[in-house]
Scaffold this active site. Structure first.
Site, mmCIF file in Angstrom:
data_model
loop_
_atom_site.group_PDB
_atom_site.id
_atom_site.type_symbol
_atom_site.label_atom_id
_atom_site.label_comp_id
_atom_site.label_asym_id
_atom_site.label_seq_id
_atom_site.Cartn_x
_atom_site.Cartn_y
_atom_site.Cartn_z
ATOM 1 N N LYS A 38 0.866 -1.171 0.000
ATOM 2 C CA LYS A 38 0.000 0.000 0.000
ATOM 3 C C LYS A 38 0.904 1.222 0.000
ATOM 4 O O LYS A 38 2.121 1.076 0.163
ATOM 5 C CB LYS A 38 -0.900 0.024 1.238
ATOM 6 C CG LYS A 38 -0.125 -0.266 2.539
ATOM 7 C CD LYS A 38 -1.024 -0.341 3.764
ATOM 8 C CE LYS A 38 -1.794 -1.620 3.906
ATOM 9 N NZ LYS A 38 -3.208 -1.501 3.667
ATOM 10 N N LYS A 80 -0.538 4.360 8.071
ATOM 11 C CA LYS A 80 -0.650 2.947 7.686
ATOM 12 C C LYS A 80 0.348 2.077 8.454
ATOM 13 O O LYS A 80 0.293 0.859 8.421
ATOM 14 C CB LYS A 80 -0.450 2.790 6.178
ATOM 15 C CG LYS A 80 -1.555 3.469 5.350
ATOM 16 C CD LYS A 80 -1.306 3.314 3.853
ATOM 17 C CE LYS A 80 -2.233 4.136 2.983
ATOM 18 N NZ LYS A 80 -3.556 3.522 2.777
#
Ligand code: IMP
Length: 820
Positions: A557, A563
């Site tokens: 990602k 994240k």
């Protein structure tokens, strides 16, 4: 597939016909014969043969929309992350096997030709890929959808790694031409910028009229890409705009012999569609970005109104025939632009124009991160779009008046809800504009929508009850299972038939196979084959040796602090440290794979990439852990490499700070392909948890509420490190240069920031993450049970089909019906 399902007039799709078509396209279109043709020539010849079969269905689809005068959906998005088109087209149209056979007769290898196609990488990450998945679903469900965006000459940069550092290389994806697009030189619209607004009275004196006198004009020219549905004749359109100068030369300069100056204006105008902004989850306040937004919005609206008015006289019917979805606020200028077109160019009254506008638009919010909520300085905006600025002020004046009636005497609420923010200079809050100007606003997962309603847009939820809705994101099973993982698709077909490709909920029928050890074994074999295939891919593309018998532990990602690739890295360092200390006998051998791009200006994200490489170096060079632990950064993660990595993954890392990931869609792709998720209760992870069941997912860490409470109470990360010796040691290894002995201070500030601030609560979630990882480890030690649970994941992912997402948009928001 049965060719008779298609209209008899269409070009034939049997093996002989396709073989002949490819040969003829090579000669007549490419101008080569088989003696001189290389893979690129053959790829193009094949693409043209496929495209011919697309375009006839495209035309019939478009004609049917006109014939039926059907209500249409327009999906406006600054990004469409499509990837490759060839295989997708062949599979959707149902003649992949025939093409394969035709190529074999010509002595060609389809797999090799496919590799010739560059990705259409006109997007950053989730938001752009969502747009592509939704287009696939609209076509598959026979819905009259059109995508509008920008034909960037340079898409998402290619990521190279040099000395562990990210280098951005321009993505010149069109340099060898693009067989999937049709230029439409006759579809051009003028786009105007700048200048001033003159005020006058209408000739009968009944009202004021406003004349925008722009001082710059650029042309938007259309390029069409056909979007075929799966096993249907519906082929929709993606129309991308390219900027053209109105004049090739400034003749005056040219005649004076100033040749460079004579073409400067052209270059400047055409810059608009030159390059995609590589920013994900943060907003970029550049003038060129605003020009891009207005450019594609204005061209699209002119095109939409042209099409509508070609067979309707009354503009008040527009919302009955047209619905426009704004993918985030990037196209929100469409709201004042439609007002301008209706008021100034079609001479409607304000109230009528406003009703049409609100009924036509809906808006998808993609993020709660404050840095990603778009705002534009009033000064910049007024200069570039003076008439739109006036209209926004007027929209806001009327809105504020209504709010003040609803909450008399409450000045604070006016300040909070205003479209114009006053903090740090006057700025336009694009999200507020989009909410006020739309009849529906949606979040992209249940948690995200809940947070929108209860915090970020709580005032709007109260004022417009019911306007904010949830439509959980989805992914297309065509690309992410049928195409990316043909081995698994085949196994599923054998078990339950192929109905799942169009009706993903049918995967639930696989559940009964969870008690069939022979089937589980075959499911495990498919995974092993993909791991072996990925090992070969890694060798070819990265020059790295992977052991497919280790667990593939994957986080792919964009690189972003929220994240938390850093949390993953700290876990990996912990394993490494335990191994060195002889405390990791039980650890199942792992290959930790991390991939993703960092925005070029996002310094901390780039530093994290470098740290991943530094840690990987230390691990790689330590014979003590060889064969038991490997860390590898996968460079240039894109749609095509995703299709290699995702089917090979055992474990899916979805570990964002709770409350920060709007949905995630990588989580869905990985689970669909039989990876187990280790994740926080964030975004769509929660809905995945609810569907696969608590036993079949590893959740851990603070909830969104707990994150908010801890922040509120005063989070002191250093105290967390003091209380946990192992955590402290890991942070200190990073901070004190264990992984960067040649430059011990390289990560000092990163380590100190973790101990002092840690806004993403990496330290607070570390211990819970390690405990969840131990649960992962225990389960992986029992392969049959692991694969049983992986199969349940695949079986229970039906809800996350983008067909379900589109069906919800169509019913709850757009009120459109299939063309048949
Ligand atoms: P557009 O939607 O107007 O851009 O046109 C797309 C395609 O729709 C054209 O290439 C035609 O095939 C078809 N089309 C355009 N106008 C009409 C019409 O008035 N009746 C039926 N089909 C049309």
């Amino acid at each position: 597939m049965d060719p008779s399902r298609y209209n008899q007039d269409y070009l034939p799709i049997d093996v002989e016909a396709l073989q002949e078509a490819v040969s003829r396209r090579l000669i007549y279109r490419i101008g080569k014969d088989p003696f001189t043709a290389n893979d690129w020539d053959w790829y193009r010849a094949l693409s043209f043969a496929v495209r011919d079969r697309l375009i006839e269905r495209w035309m019939e689809t478009q004609r049917s929309y006109y014939r039926k005068d059907i209500k249409r959906v327009y999906y406006l998005s600054l990004e469409f992350l499509i990837g490759r088109t060839l295989t997708n087209s062949m599979l959707n149209m149902g003649f992949m096997d025939s093409c394969d056979a035709a190529l074999q007769r010509l002595g060609l290898d389809l797999e090799r030709l496919r590799e010739e196609e560059p990705d259409a990488a006109l997007g950053n990450g989730g938001l752009g890929r969502l747009a592509a998945c939704l287009l696939d679903s609209m076509a598959t469900l026979d819905l009259p959808g059109t995508g509008y965006g920008i034909r960037y000459e340079y898409g998402m940069f290619r990521q190279k790694i040099e000395d562990g550092r990210q280098i951005e290389v321009p993505d010149n994806w069109l340099s060898r031409g693009n067989p999937w697009e049709f230029p439409r030189p006759e579809v051009v619209y003028p786009i105007r910028f700048g200048g001033h607004v003159a005020v006058g009275k209408r000739h009968d004196g009944s009202r004021y009229v406003f004349h925008w006198m722009p001082d710059e004009e650029v042309l938007a020219m259309a390029y069409d890409t056909p979007i075929p549905g799966y096993h249907t004749d519906t082929v929709n359109n993606l129309r991308l705009w390219s900027a053209r100068a109105t004049e090739e030369f400034d003749l005056q300069c040219f005649n004076q012999g100033q040749y460079i100056k004579a073409v400067e204006g052209k270059a400047l105008s055409e810059n608009i569609s030159k390059v995609l902004y590589p920013e994900d989850s943060s907003s970029e306040n550049q003038k060129l970005r605003l020009r891009q937004q207005y450019f594609f919005v204005s061209a699209s609206l002119q095109d939409i109104l042209r099409r509508f008015q070609s067979n309707h006289d009354d503009l008040r019917e527009l919302p009955d025939k047209v619905t426009i979805q704004l993918n985030d606020t990037h196209p929100a200028i469409a709201i004042p632009e439609l007002m301008r077109l209706l008021l100034d160019e079609r001479e409607l009254e304000w109230q009528a124009a406003w009703e049409i506008t609100v009924r036509t638009f809906s808006y998808t919010n993609h993020t709660l991160l404050p840095e990603a909520l778009e705002t534009w300085p009033v000064g910049l905006f007024s200069q570039m779009l003076p008439r739109h600025m006036q209209l926004i002020y007027e929209i806001n004046r009327r809105f504020m008046l209504q709010v003040s009636h609803a909450y008399p005497g409450d000045g604070d609420i006016l300040r909070r809800m205003s479209i114009i923010g006053e903090e740090g200079g006057k700025r336009i809050r694009m999200a507020h504009l989009a909410i006020v100007g739309s009849h529906a606003v949606n979040g992209v997962s249940a948690l995200h929508t809940h947070l929108l309603k209860s915090s970020t847009f709580a005032d709007f939820e109260r004022y417009f009850p019911g306007r904010i809705k949830n439509v959980t994101n989805g992914i297309t099973p065509r690309r992410w299972l049928n195409q990316a993982n043909p081995g698994l698709a085949l196994l599923i077909n054998e078990a339950i038939g192929d109905g799942w490709v169009k009706d993903l909920e049918r995967l639930q029928e696989l559940r009964e196979f969870a008690d069939d050890p022979a089937f589980i074994e075959r499911f495990a074999d498919v995974k092993m084959n993909r791991k072996i295939r990925f090992a070969a891919y890694a060798r070819r593309h990265y020059g790295q040796l992977l052991d497919p018998h280790t667990m593939y532990d994957v986080q792919v990602k964009r690189i972003h602090e929220y994240k938390r690739q850093l949390l993953n890295l700290m876990r990996t360092i912990t394993h490494y440290r335990r191994m060195r200390g002889g405390n990791a006998r039980e650890l199942m051998p792992r290959t930790v794979l991390i991939g993703g791009k960092a925005a070029p200006g996002y310094w901390r994200a780039k530093q994290i990439i470098r740290l991943i490489h530094d840690v990987a170096d230390v691990i790689d060079n330590d014979p003590q852990v060889e064969g038991r632990l490997k860390l590898l950064f996968l460079p240039n993660y894109d749609v095509s490499s995703a299709a290699e990595i995702i089917p090979a993954a055992n474990l899916s890392q979805q570990i964002s700070t709770a409350g920060m990931e709007a949905s995630g869609t990588g989580n869905m792709k990985l689970a669909l392909n039989g990876a187990l998720t280790i994740g926080t209760m964030d975004g769509a992870n929660i809905e995945i948890h609810d569907r696969v069941g608590a036993d079949n997912i590893f959740t851990f860490g603070l909830s969104a509420d707990e994150v908010a409470n801890l922040k509120h109470a005063g989070y002191r990360p250093r105290e967390w490190a003091e209380r946990d010796e192992e955590l402290k040691a890991v942070v200190e290894m990073i901070r004190d240069g264990y992984f960067s002995p040649e430059e011990p201070d390289r990560y000092r500030n990163l380590g100190e920031d973790l101990l002092n601030q840690d806004p993403f609560m990496v330290l607070a979630d570390y211990r819970a993450y390690m405990e969840a990882d131990e649960r992962v480890n225990r389960l992986y030690a029992e392969p049959a049970e692991w694969h049983r649970r992986a199969l349940i994941n695949t079986a229970m992912m039906g809800y996350f089909s983008s067909d379900r997402t589109i069906d919800e948009y169509a019913r709850k928001i757009w009120r459109v019906k299939p063309r048949r």
